[in-house]
Design an enzyme around this catalytic site. Structure first.
Site, PDB file in Angstrom:
ATOM      1  N   ASP A  48     -44.948  25.861 -46.291  1.00 21.44           N
ATOM      2  CA  ASP A  48     -45.505  25.467 -47.590  1.00 21.44           C
ATOM      3  C   ASP A  48     -46.392  26.547 -48.203  1.00 21.44           C
ATOM      4  OD1 ASP A  48     -47.421  25.113 -45.599  1.00 21.44           O
ATOM      5  OD2 ASP A  48     -47.306  22.945 -45.673  1.00 21.44           O
ATOM      6  N   ASN A  75     -53.662  12.588 -42.198  1.00 23.25           N
ATOM      7  CA  ASN A  75     -52.973  11.389 -42.691  1.00 23.25           C
ATOM      8  C   ASN A  75     -51.523  11.324 -42.182  1.00 23.25           C
ATOM      9  OD1 ASN A  75     -51.717  13.361 -44.163  1.00 23.25           O
ATOM     10  ND2 ASN A  75     -52.381  12.650 -46.172  1.00 23.25           N
ATOM     11  N   HIS A 106     -49.315  13.854 -42.299  1.00 23.06           N
ATOM     12  CA  HIS A 106     -48.333  14.703 -42.979  1.00 23.06           C
ATOM     13  C   HIS A 106     -47.823  15.824 -42.071  1.00 23.06           C
ATOM     14  CE1 HIS A 106     -51.671  17.470 -44.888  1.00 23.06           C
ATOM     15  NE2 HIS A 106     -51.215  18.026 -43.789  1.00 23.06           N
ATOM     16  N   GLU A 157     -46.535  14.335 -47.758  1.00 22.46           N
ATOM     17  CA  GLU A 157     -47.620  13.361 -47.692  1.00 22.46           C
ATOM     18  C   GLU A 157     -47.061  11.944 -47.508  1.00 22.46           C
ATOM     19  OE1 GLU A 157     -50.400  14.659 -47.260  1.00 22.46           O
ATOM     20  OE2 GLU A 157     -51.350  15.501 -49.035  1.00 22.46           O
TER      21      GLU A 157
HETATM   22  C1  F6R Z   1     -49.681  23.998 -42.921  1.00 21.07           C
HETATM   23  C2  F6R Z   1     -49.158  22.642 -42.984  1.00 21.07           C
HETATM   24  C3  F6R Z   1     -50.007  21.449 -42.738  1.00 21.07           C
HETATM   25  C4  F6R Z   1     -51.023  21.629 -41.595  1.00 21.07           C
HETATM   26  C5  F6R Z   1     -51.877  20.386 -41.432  1.00 21.07           C
HETATM   27  C6  F6R Z   1     -52.938  20.572 -40.380  1.00 21.07           C
HETATM   28  O1  F6R Z   1     -48.661  24.937 -43.203  1.00 21.07           O
HETATM   29  O2  F6R Z   1     -48.018  22.492 -43.278  1.00 21.07           O
HETATM   30  O3  F6R Z   1     -49.179  20.354 -42.421  1.00 21.07           O
HETATM   31  O4  F6R Z   1     -50.342  21.904 -40.406  1.00 21.07           O
HETATM   32  O5  F6R Z   1     -52.489  20.074 -42.650  1.00 21.07           O
HETATM   33  O6  F6R Z   1     -53.848  21.545 -40.799  1.00 21.07           O
HETATM   34  P1  F6R Z   1     -54.926  22.150 -39.813  1.00 21.07           P
HETATM   35  O7  F6R Z   1     -54.178  22.893 -38.759  1.00 21.07           O
HETATM   36  O8  F6R Z   1     -55.768  23.076 -40.658  1.00 21.07           O
HETATM   37  O9  F6R Z   1     -55.696  20.987 -39.251  1.00 21.07           O
END
Ligand code: F6R
Length: 247
Positions: free
Chosen positions: A67, A136, A138, A143
């Site tokens: 992403d 959450n 994701h 989401e």
């Molecule tokens: C990042 C991504 C997100 C993160 C998730 C956890 O490329 O796709 O799904 O993996 O938000 O983020 P952290 O590792 O910062 O807790």
């Protein structure tokens, strides 16, 4: 699904990088799906160390990031392209034209999603997809919702995600509110998925995702349908598995 728990972050990082390095040693042209955020940083550090010690080369590897934020200044350190350069790309021999990441600043975002989908289709299949987990539930920036998109698409980030990511920005109103993300269909098409989860704050979410019902309200729960998922948890994130599953 193979769920592994680690007492220390170092052990987790080495296990994850070990899996990636073995894959690239066996298949130097492997296609890797990469994540950003705090979760994979230690794994990338470990990959850089393996590269420096001559254990692995990424010269022929192709990568696809999950992403990218929409409308983030080109030079912002949290732009995921810049994040990837800082934490991995600038330190290994990966070739820049084989390292793909959606362009969240493209003039036509729908066309950019189509371009990314075409690249993914040309690559046929991601051999190994690294995933972190949102608070959450994701994965990528897919989401929780009533339905999920299969391919690359533009997404509006949920309040919980904005709050979680505010720690990387000056304030919450500086966090981009939209992103381009790979869809759940593409993620589930990967040959192997490496889900990495750290910290007590995600213990409940990861437990619900992997042991609860499969629901689009917890996008990570769809990983239960995938034939080859390896889950790497630190002891805090794996707390509930201790109590009930004795993994
Ligand atoms: C990042 C991504 C997100 C993160 C998730 C956890 O490329 O796709 O799904 O993996 O938000 O983020 P952290 O590792 O910062 O807790």
């Amino acid at each position: 699904m193979n769920i592994l728990k680690f007492a220390t972050n170092e052990e987790l990082n080495e296990a994850a990088s070990g899996i990636i390095v073995s894959l690239v040693q066996t298949n130097p042209r492997a296609v890797l799906g990469l994540a950003t955020g705090s979760t994979p940083i230690g794994i990338y550090d470990s990959l850089i160390e393996d590269y420096r010690k001559g254990r692995v080369s990424f010269r022929q590897v192709t990568t696809f990031n999950l992403d990218e934020y929409v409308n983030i200044p080109e030079d912002h350190p949290e732009r995921y392209l810049n994040f990837m350069k800082r934490h991995l790309f600038d330190h290994v021999d990966i070739s820049p034209e084989k390292a793909h990441i959606p362009n969240g600043n493209a003039a036509d975002l729908d066309e950019e999603c189509r371009r990314y989908n075409r690249l993914l289709e040309d690559a046929k299949q991601i051999d190994l997809q690294i995933l972190g987990l949102g608070h959450n539930g994701h994965i990528g920036f897919n989401e929780p919702d009533l339905s999920l998109n299969s391919g690359t698409h533009v997404v509006k980030l949920r309040e919980q995600t904005l709050q979680a990511n505010a720690r990387f920005f000056e304030s919450i109103d500086k966090v981009p509110t939209q992103a381009i993300t790979m869809g759940v269909g593409t993620i589930l098409k990967a040959k192997m998925i490496l889900l990495v989860v750290r910290g007590a704050a995600k213990a409940e979410t990861v437990y619900q995702a992997l042991r609860g019902p499969i629901t689009t309200n917890i996008p990570a729960s769809l990983l239960q349908t995938h034939p080859h998922v390896v889950v790497l948890l630190d002891s805090e994130a794996g707390r509930l598995f201790d109590e009930y599953d004795n993994v």
